[in-house]
Design an enzyme around this catalytic site. Structure first.
Site, PDB file in Angstrom:
ATOM      1  N   GLU A  96       4.376  -9.942  -0.002  1.00 41.17           N
ATOM      2  CA  GLU A  96       3.983  -9.800  -1.402  1.00 41.17           C
ATOM      3  C   GLU A  96       5.205  -9.883  -2.308  1.00 41.17           C
ATOM      4  O   GLU A  96       6.307  -9.473  -1.934  1.00 41.17           O
ATOM      5  CB  GLU A  96       3.264  -8.462  -1.605  1.00 41.17           C
ATOM      6  N   CYS A 109      10.051  -9.457  -8.442  1.00 38.09           N
ATOM      7  CA  CYS A 109      10.440  -8.592  -7.331  1.00 38.09           C
ATOM      8  C   CYS A 109      10.049  -9.291  -6.038  1.00 38.09           C
ATOM      9  O   CYS A 109       8.868  -9.531  -5.791  1.00 38.09           O
ATOM     10  CB  CYS A 109       9.733  -7.245  -7.464  1.00 38.09           C
ATOM     11  N   CYS A 116       9.060  -2.958   7.191  1.00 36.33           N
ATOM     12  CA  CYS A 116      10.377  -2.347   7.011  1.00 36.33           C
ATOM     13  C   CYS A 116      10.605  -1.325   8.110  1.00 36.33           C
ATOM     14  O   CYS A 116       9.685  -0.580   8.482  1.00 36.33           O
ATOM     15  CB  CYS A 116      10.478  -1.682   5.638  1.00 36.33           C
ATOM     16  N   CYS A 120      11.195   5.257   5.040  1.00 37.84           N
ATOM     17  CA  CYS A 120      11.220   6.211   3.916  1.00 37.84           C
ATOM     18  C   CYS A 120       9.822   6.800   3.732  1.00 37.84           C
ATOM     19  O   CYS A 120       8.832   6.069   3.677  1.00 37.84           O
ATOM     20  CB  CYS A 120      11.682   5.512   2.645  1.00 37.84           C
ATOM     21  N   CYS A 123       7.240   5.639   0.875  1.00 34.73           N
ATOM     22  CA  CYS A 123       7.078   4.197   0.683  1.00 34.73           C
ATOM     23  C   CYS A 123       6.025   3.653   1.641  1.00 34.73           C
ATOM     24  O   CYS A 123       6.135   3.805   2.861  1.00 34.73           O
ATOM     25  CB  CYS A 123       8.410   3.486   0.906  1.00 34.73           C
ATOM     26  N   GLY A 167      10.686  -4.608   2.622  1.00 40.36           N
ATOM     27  CA  GLY A 167      11.841  -4.718   3.497  1.00 40.36           C
ATOM     28  C   GLY A 167      13.138  -4.205   2.894  1.00 40.36           C
ATOM     29  O   GLY A 167      13.240  -3.929   1.704  1.00 40.36           O
ATOM     30  N   SER A 199      18.716  -4.339  -3.886  1.00 44.35           N
ATOM     31  CA  SER A 199      18.532  -2.905  -3.681  1.00 44.35           C
ATOM     32  C   SER A 199      18.681  -2.566  -2.202  1.00 44.35           C
ATOM     33  O   SER A 199      18.242  -3.325  -1.334  1.00 44.35           O
ATOM     34  CB  SER A 199      17.145  -2.476  -4.171  1.00 44.35           C
ATOM     35  N   SER A 221      19.064   3.035  -3.512  1.00 43.38           N
ATOM     36  CA  SER A 221      17.948   3.986  -3.498  1.00 43.38           C
ATOM     37  C   SER A 221      18.473   5.325  -2.993  1.00 43.38           C
ATOM     38  O   SER A 221      18.743   5.479  -1.800  1.00 43.38           O
ATOM     39  CB  SER A 221      16.826   3.462  -2.586  1.00 43.38           C
ATOM     40  N   ASN A 297       4.985   6.913  -6.951  1.00 43.60           N
ATOM     41  CA  ASN A 297       3.671   6.275  -6.999  1.00 43.60           C
ATOM     42  C   ASN A 297       2.865   6.656  -5.773  1.00 43.60           C
ATOM     43  O   ASN A 297       3.424   6.898  -4.698  1.00 43.60           O
ATOM     44  CB  ASN A 297       3.836   4.749  -7.046  1.00 43.60           C
ATOM     45  N   CYS A 340       6.385   0.239  -7.336  1.00 45.00           N
ATOM     46  CA  CYS A 340       7.456   0.529  -6.390  1.00 45.00           C
ATOM     47  C   CYS A 340       6.940   1.406  -5.244  1.00 45.00           C
ATOM     48  O   CYS A 340       6.318   2.444  -5.473  1.00 45.00           O
ATOM     49  CB  CYS A 340       8.587   1.235  -7.126  1.00 45.00           C
TER      50      CYS A 340
END
Length: 361
Positions: A96, A109, A116, A120, A123, A167, A199, A221, A297, A340
């Site tokens: 995406e 983005c 990934c 985290c 996420c 990722g 990032s 991050s 989020n 995010c």
């Protein structure tokens, strides 16, 4: 349609590699630069369109190479203007990318991996696990596809690229560098280095190498100001704890007046107190930086909640009083799972996502 493994995808090649490739076909070096100037033009899908190449050479290219592209995408539009694109890769996996229109810029983005491995806890992408790295062509084709969509729909052109999608970009380091080379090459996609941000969750050796080999912007991050909290949120902190990470940031090689951007996601009752803000201010004292605050989020089954607006503003005020430039980043695309931490290649009906793969020319 599947990729033709017997042919070379020219979009996987940087300018230097493309020069070497055409030389292997018995052509002079300048032909490689000439081809590169064609590949990334909107609407170029076939070697027959490269009218300043000899017909015989175009036939050689068609026999030995192709230019991959994402033909179609599953697209969702957010109420706030963000647009999410899902691309199905040649092996059936989905990635995406999100376009975020703003008054003064149009940011894309992009993803660097399928899934990934960083894990985290806030996420959603991390819940996928790691599937594979994206190839160089699969990174730049996200930009090409969204650029072409914007042109077709009368949208403003893309101005900024952020590697903040699916990722960990620095875990796909070689392909990331090649993609940046193509994004910034004048004959390629011609983005300015200052308009590209990478990032990372904190892969220290790769951070140092990124600073040595590129002039793009760096975002880190962070999300916590002490090791105990950060380790509970981000397993990478066990490998590269804050002392090591902050030292890498302090010594990061970058142009004058450039500052590292620290991303700090606020989680109610976890990292959002006045004491946390003061600890963060002390932690970053020696690093020329800016700070982006972002309310968490919703992400799958994660139990984290966003602090109140008053708490976020108070956190910002403390940092500003300590002399920092601090932004509160507004979440975009939450209603379409495009904000995010929400990208996961999920929720797309398989019959509605057209195969987007490398199409031999």
């Amino acid at each position: 349609m599947n990729e033709d493994s017997t042919k070379t995808d020219l979009k996987n090649l940087t300018q230097e590699q493309l020069v070497q490739y055409v030389e292997s076909l018995g052509q002079p070096a300048f032909r490689g630069r000439q081809i590169l100037a064609w590949i990334y033009r909107p609407g170029i899908t076939d070697f027959t369109q490269m009218t300043d190449l000899a017909k015989e050479f175009r036939a050689i290219l068609a026999k030995n190479a192709f230019m991959s592209r994402f033909q179609e995408a599953m697209i969702e539009r957010s109420r706030d203007g963000a647009v999410k694109f899902a691309f199905r890769l040649a092996d059936g996996l989905i990635i995406e990318a999100v376009m975020i229109p703003e008054e003064d810029r149009n940011t894309l983005c992009v993803s660097s991996q399928v899934g990934c491995a960083m894990g985290c806890t806030f996420c959603l992408t991390g819940t996928m696990g790691f599937r594979r790295n994206l190839r160089t062509a699969e990174i730049v084709n996200q930009v090409c596809a969204v650029r072409d969509w914007a042109i077709e729909h009368g949208q403003p052109p893309l101005t900024n690229i952020v590697f903040m999608g699916m990722g960990e970009p620095l875990a796909n380091f070689d392909n990331l560098l090649d993609a940046i080379s193509l994004l910034t090459e004048q004959r390629g996609l011609d983005f300015s280095n200052r308009r590209i941000t990478v990032s990372t969750c904190g892969l220290v050796p790769q951070m140092r190498e990124l600073g040595d080999r590129t002039d793009v912007n760096l975002a880190v991050s962070l999300h916590a100001a002490n090791d105990a909290v950060r380790t509970s949120l981000m397993p990478i902190n066990k490998r590269y704890p804050l002392t090591e990470l902050i030292e890498a940031c302090r010594t990061y090689r970058q142009k004058r007046r450039k500052r590292i951007m620290f991303e700090y996601t606020l989680l109610e009752g976890v990292n959002d107190t006045d004491a946390d803000a003061l600890q963060l201010a002390e932690l970053l004292r020696a690093v020329p930086c800016k700070i982006n605050l972002l309310a968490v989020n919703p992400a799958g089954d994660a139990a984290f909640r966003s602090p109140s607006s008053a708490r976020i503003l108070q956190f910002q005020k403390i940092l500003r009083d300590q002399g920092y430039t601090v932004f509160i980043r507004t979440s975009r695309g939450e209603d379409i799972s495009a904000a995010c931490g929400q990208l996961a290649g999920q929720g797309w009906h398989p019959q509605k996502v057209t195969t987007n793969t490398a199409i031999p020319s």
